[in-house]
Design an enzyme around this catalytic site. Structure first.
Site, PDB file in Angstrom:
ATOM      1  N   MET A 166      19.139 -21.481 129.100  1.00  0.00           N
ATOM      2  CA  MET A 166      19.451 -20.179 128.525  1.00  0.00           C
ATOM      3  C   MET A 166      20.799 -20.282 127.829  1.00  0.00           C
ATOM      4  SD  MET A 166      20.244 -17.740 131.785  1.00  0.00           S
ATOM      5  CE  MET A 166      21.309 -18.190 133.157  1.00  0.00           C
ATOM      6  N   HIS A 220      29.785 -19.392 137.399  1.00  0.00           N
ATOM      7  CA  HIS A 220      28.680 -19.309 136.438  1.00  0.00           C
ATOM      8  C   HIS A 220      27.668 -18.231 136.805  1.00  0.00           C
ATOM      9  CE1 HIS A 220      25.796 -22.532 138.387  1.00  0.00           C
ATOM     10  NE2 HIS A 220      26.348 -21.770 139.284  1.00  0.00           N
ATOM     11  N   GLU A 221      26.889 -17.844 135.784  1.00  0.00           N
ATOM     12  CA  GLU A 221      25.933 -16.732 135.864  1.00  0.00           C
ATOM     13  C   GLU A 221      26.619 -15.413 136.204  1.00  0.00           C
ATOM     14  OE1 GLU A 221      23.342 -17.497 134.558  1.00  0.00           O
ATOM     15  OE2 GLU A 221      23.329 -19.655 134.847  1.00  0.00           O
ATOM     16  N   GLY A 222      27.822 -15.235 135.710  1.00  0.00           N
ATOM     17  CA  GLY A 222      28.574 -14.012 135.974  1.00  0.00           C
ATOM     18  C   GLY A 222      29.602 -14.253 137.049  1.00  0.00           C
TER      19      GLY A 222
END
Length: 604
Positions: free
Chosen positions: A163, A448-450
């Site tokens: 992504m 990561h991922e927020g």
């Protein structure tokens, strides 16, 4: 059940069967072909493949991280060999529909299976992890043609997925992304722009890489409302077979402190190095409708956030088990009361402070694992509960718990890794033992991922107020239901329930206080503190649930006696040493402290 230093098979059985009762799911049509025997078989398969194919190159992949020679990315051969074995097991599609080639396992069981691979080698496991998230997004939002073209090869392990969100000038602020997607006469788009921090963005581990890219169609609304989502493959397909190289170029690899076996990339789209069908621009295919890209990508991001929490848990868990093993084998010192210097040394596990560190790790990692599997069980309810009201309830509760399931394990299982190093002493600070790598690998998970702060803003700024606070009220009512059951059980469970009940009531008061200011900046100034305090209350709830499950089993003899006693002791530890942390945190939040708001940047 044989012992392992990756995960505890006994703990997984306790959580899945004795507590979450996943075998009851086999009464539902989706899981009717399964049984405890099939669940155990796939768990055993996961444990074996993780130990034999993934753990065996964990240190090698860390020491020899991927390299880029200007044309190709090189990884050690063990990575592809392990991923090929993983693909043959079918585990990539463990929870997917049979019609797409999946096993239709319950999500809770599938999460337990994948945790073995995350514990064994989180960097190699990242490739199928991202691929599954990509496939799930396209299954939810892609067309039938896109599913046949891109998802089926991913499930078979022939294509991998990524992504692509962040850009160098935007970071986590997706409203500021600038990648453009120009519509073409044939219905495709040509993308130009730069994406960074793309895990798995370039390699030669699969036939193709399917990038999911956020970009703007010219003329769309500004900000996040103008973002669309595109499939941009590394290699284009002509009539279903491999075609020209798409205009996606690796600029360089990021060199990380941990997770070194996963390529992390800076990618240029539309640079013109490759000219598919005679001209530059990366060919992309719109997913769904224009300007719906962020909502679609959140399907993958929310799944990834719980997966990040699972990875953090797995890394904390394996570090814990390795420190237990070390503490039992390492002789050093004598009991405090023994003054005889000629007496034999004792294993360091005999020292109270070492047992304190092991108990802390146990309370963190087993509490976190319970939360991750509980979230998997909620997803099973959301997908398969017979009543619509139950499905809606599970969806709302999972939505609220997602930022906690991502961030709490990322913070506290990292703390467990820190304690694992401490138990090993000076040896833990060397590369001779695995625990230093586990800490380095796990340090990525609060980012990561927020990031931790973004999850905090999501929880306090959005999740607790959504649907007029219905999500938070549902969570607190669910915890109160556990408290009520514990009251009826009496004994120690009732004592711990009283403490948890007080903490739950404080969440209600503090949340109202923060959002009653009418000042969003003040309300959210200490959002990270709120996330940490509420997360600790949620894990205390997980421990009270486990204690009730232990009590329901009675007092069996044999190996289970020590296992269940260990559960009781970890619950006691969490309530005595950890839950009290939340009192001062709630006090500070309730005071509407302005220290951070009133600090000027010139003071640093």
């Amino acid at each position: 059940m044989s012992s392992s230093t990756l995960l505890s098979r006994r703990d997984l059985a306790f959580l899945l069967y004795d507590w979450l009762d996943v075998t009851r799911l086999t009464e539902r049509p989706r899981y009717a072909e399964h049984s405890r025997e099939t669940f155990d078989a796939v768990l055993d398969l996961s444990a074996r493949v993780a130990a034999e194919e993934f753990a065996t190159h964990n240190r090698a992949a860390d020491a020899a991280e991927p390299t880029f020679d200007g044309r190709r990315v090189h990884t050690i051969p063990q990575v592809k060999a392990a991923l090929d074995v993983f693909a043959r097991t079918g585990l990539l599609a463990a929870s997917l529909d049979e019609s797409i080639g999946g096993m239709q396992l319950p999500h809770a069981v599938a999460a337990a299976c994948f945790a073995w691979f995350q514990a064994a080698n989180v960097a190699t496991a990242a490739y199928p992890f991202l691929t599954l998230g990509n496939a799930n997004l396209l299954l939810a939002h892609g067309s039938a043609e896109q599913i046949d073209t891109w998802v089926r090869p991913m499930i078979e392990g022939r294509f991998f997925g990524t992504m692509c969100l962040s850009e160098p000038q935007a970071g986590s602020s997706l409203a500021d992304i600038a990648t453009r997607a120009e519509p073409q006469d044939d219905g495709t788009y040509r993308l130009t722009g730069t994406k960074t921090w793309i895990s798995g963005g370039e390699h030669e581990l699969a036939e193709n890489i399917v990038h999911l890219v956020l970009a703007r169609i010219p003329g769309g609304p500004p900000g996040v409302k103008g973002i669309s989502l595109f499939i941009v493959p590394k290699v284009l397909l002509d009539d279903g077979t491999s075609g020209p190289r798409n205009d996606v170029v690796l600029v360089g690899l990021n060199h990380k402190m941990g997770y070194r076996g996963t390529t992390n990339t800076l990618l240029n789209f539309g640079e013109g190095v490759h000219r598919p069908y005679g001209r530059g621009g990366a060919v992309g295919y719109l997913v769904g409708e224009p300007h719906q890209g962020l909502a679609q990508m959140f399907h993958m991001m929310n799944e990834a956030r719980i997966g990040v929490g699972a990875g953090a848990t797995a890394l904390g868990y394996t570090g814990y088990l390795k420190s237990v093993e070390y503490a039992r084998q390492r002789p050093q010192g004598r009991p405090i009361a023994d003054k005889d210097p000629t007496a034999p040394q004792v294993p360091i596990v005999a020292h109270a402070d070492v047992r304190r560190m092991l108990l802390a790790q146990k309370s963190y990692v087993e509490g976190a694992l319970a939360l991750i599997l509980y979230c998997g069980r909620l997803l099973d309810e959301e997908k398969t509960a017979p009543a619509e009201a139950d499905r809606a309830r599970a969806h709302l509760l999972l939505d609220l718990l997602t930022p906690i399931a991502k961030s709490w394990p990322s913070q506290w299982c990292l703390a467990a890794n820190d304690l694992a190093i401490q138990v090993h002493g000076g040896y833990g600070y060397t590369r001779d033992y695995d625990v230093e790598q586990h800490w380095r690998d796990n340090r990525l998970n609060p980012i990561h991922e927020g990031t931790h702060g973004i999850q905090a803003l999501d929880l306090l700024g959005r999740k607790v107020t959504m649907h007029d606070g219905a999500g938070l009220e549902l969570l607190l009512d669910t915890i109160r239901a556990t408290v009520g059951r514990a009251w009826k059980a009496e004994g120690e469970a009732a004592v711990l329930a009283a403490e948890l009940g007080v903490a739950v009531d404080r969440i209600t008061r503090v949340t109202r206080r923060l959002h009653g200011t009418g000042d969003p900046e003040l309300a959210l100034a200490n959002a990270s503190l709120y996330l940490e305090a509420v997360g600790h209350v949620v894990i205390a709830w997980m421990w009270l649930e486990q204690l009730l499950a232990v009590e329901a089993l009675g007092s069996p003899d044999g190996p289970d006696a020590d296992f269940l006693a260990g559960k009781r002791q970890a619950a006691r530890y969490f309530f005595r040493y950890e839950l009290p942390r939340t009192g001062p945190q709630f006090d500070l939040l309730e005071s509407l402290d302005r220290t951070t708001l009133d600090t000027r940047e010139t003071w640093f």
